[in-house]
Design a protein around this motif. Sequence first.
Motif, short mmCIF file in Angstrom:
data_model
loop_
_atom_site.label_atom_id
_atom_site.label_comp_id
_atom_site.label_asym_id
_atom_site.label_seq_id
_atom_site.Cartn_x
_atom_site.Cartn_y
_atom_site.Cartn_z
N GLY A 12 37.18 43.53 35.96
CA GLY A 12 36.89 44.41 34.98
C GLY A 12 38.05 45.01 34.23
O GLY A 12 39.12 45.40 34.88
N LYS A 13 37.93 45.08 33.06
CA LYS A 13 39.19 45.14 32.19
C LYS A 13 40.17 44.28 31.93
O LYS A 13 41.49 44.59 31.61
N MET A 108 39.30 35.87 43.08
CA MET A 108 39.02 37.13 42.52
C MET A 108 38.89 38.05 43.38
O MET A 108 38.31 38.06 44.68
N LEU A 109 39.32 39.26 43.11
CA LEU A 109 39.20 40.49 43.96
C LEU A 109 38.91 41.83 43.26
O LEU A 109 39.82 41.97 42.46
N THR A 110 37.77 42.23 43.49
CA THR A 110 37.20 43.09 42.66
C THR A 110 36.39 44.16 43.17
O THR A 110 35.79 44.31 44.28
N ASN A 111 36.55 45.73 42.72
CA ASN A 111 35.76 46.72 42.87
C ASN A 111 34.75 46.77 42.07
O ASN A 111 34.64 46.83 40.70
N THR A 134 36.17 38.31 46.39
CA THR A 134 35.88 39.40 47.37
C THR A 134 35.33 40.52 46.40
O THR A 134 35.82 41.12 45.43
N VAL A 135 34.20 41.09 46.72
CA VAL A 135 33.52 41.95 45.97
C VAL A 135 33.45 43.27 46.96
O VAL A 135 32.61 43.17 48.04
N SER A 136 33.84 44.11 46.57
CA SER A 136 34.00 45.38 47.20
C SER A 136 32.67 45.90 47.94
O SER A 136 32.44 46.28 49.19
N GLY A 137 31.47 45.99 46.77
CA GLY A 137 30.45 46.59 47.35
C GLY A 137 29.86 45.65 48.40
O GLY A 137 28.67 46.18 48.88
N PHE A 165 48.59 39.14 42.57
CA PHE A 165 47.56 39.89 42.11
C PHE A 165 47.71 40.34 40.67
O PHE A 165 48.76 40.71 40.43
N ILE A 166 46.62 40.29 40.05
CA ILE A 166 46.77 40.82 38.54
C ILE A 166 45.63 42.10 38.47
O ILE A 166 44.48 41.68 38.64
N ASP A 167 46.05 43.17 37.97
CA ASP A 167 44.86 43.99 38.00
C ASP A 167 45.49 44.97 36.84
O ASP A 167 46.85 45.13 36.66
N ASP A 168 44.49 45.80 36.18
CA ASP A 168 44.70 46.48 35.15
C ASP A 168 45.09 48.04 35.77
O ASP A 168 45.79 49.09 34.87
N SER A 169 44.96 48.42 36.98
CA SER A 169 45.17 49.84 37.61
C SER A 169 46.65 49.65 38.30
O SER A 169 46.52 48.83 39.24
N ALA A 170 47.20 50.61 37.93
CA ALA A 170 48.54 50.52 38.67
C ALA A 170 48.42 50.93 40.06
O ALA A 170 49.36 50.37 41.06
#
Length: 202
Positions: A12-13, A108-111, A134-137, A165-170
């Motif tokens: 996401g994002k 991929m690793l996602t919430n 890996t899907v958190s849910g 790891f690449i993520d839009d959240s710090a």
Amino acid sequence: MTEIRHIVFDIGKVLIHYDPDLPFSRLIPDEARRRWFFDNVCTSDWNIEQDRGRAWGDAEALLIERYPEEADNIRAFRQNWHEMVSHHYEDSVAIMLGLIEDGRDVTMLTNFAADTFAEARMRFPFLNRPRGVTVSGEIGLIKPDRAIYERHAADFDLEPAASLFIDDSAKNVQGAIDAGWQAVLFEGAEKLEADLRRLGVH
């Protein structure tokens, strides 16, 4: 710094757009009222619990008991979720697919709530291209908890120090670093390209 052998993308994002305002600007046209709704009713804290595995029916019932007058808007969150993920980011998806085609190990690793992720996978076929996700849910863990990074590394046989790891959240980037990974903050495809070149990946 350890050579990067594994590349892990958030979704996401980073790969697909996500914005609850897209349907709700139609459902609650008044901006101040819409902000109140997201700040007090369907909040980020409420939504993240679906990413942790809570069922939508339970999540809706919890809020409807507290805000019965908002019942239709509460139910509308899940009903209109497809509008919130309106498109993918062609440039960052191209980077990911290019890495896969170059023979890089990409996961991929996602919430993400389990059911909405299944829907996203059907709508965005490129989500099926990496080696796995890996899907958190699905596992009851969420970023930035250290446990989800450790679980992903174990499930996909990644060496944390050799994983990027690449993520839009710090917060999520820091969570990966705390778990012994390398990580970069996603702020657009151009910066990601530069980060990958700097790290000798691309």
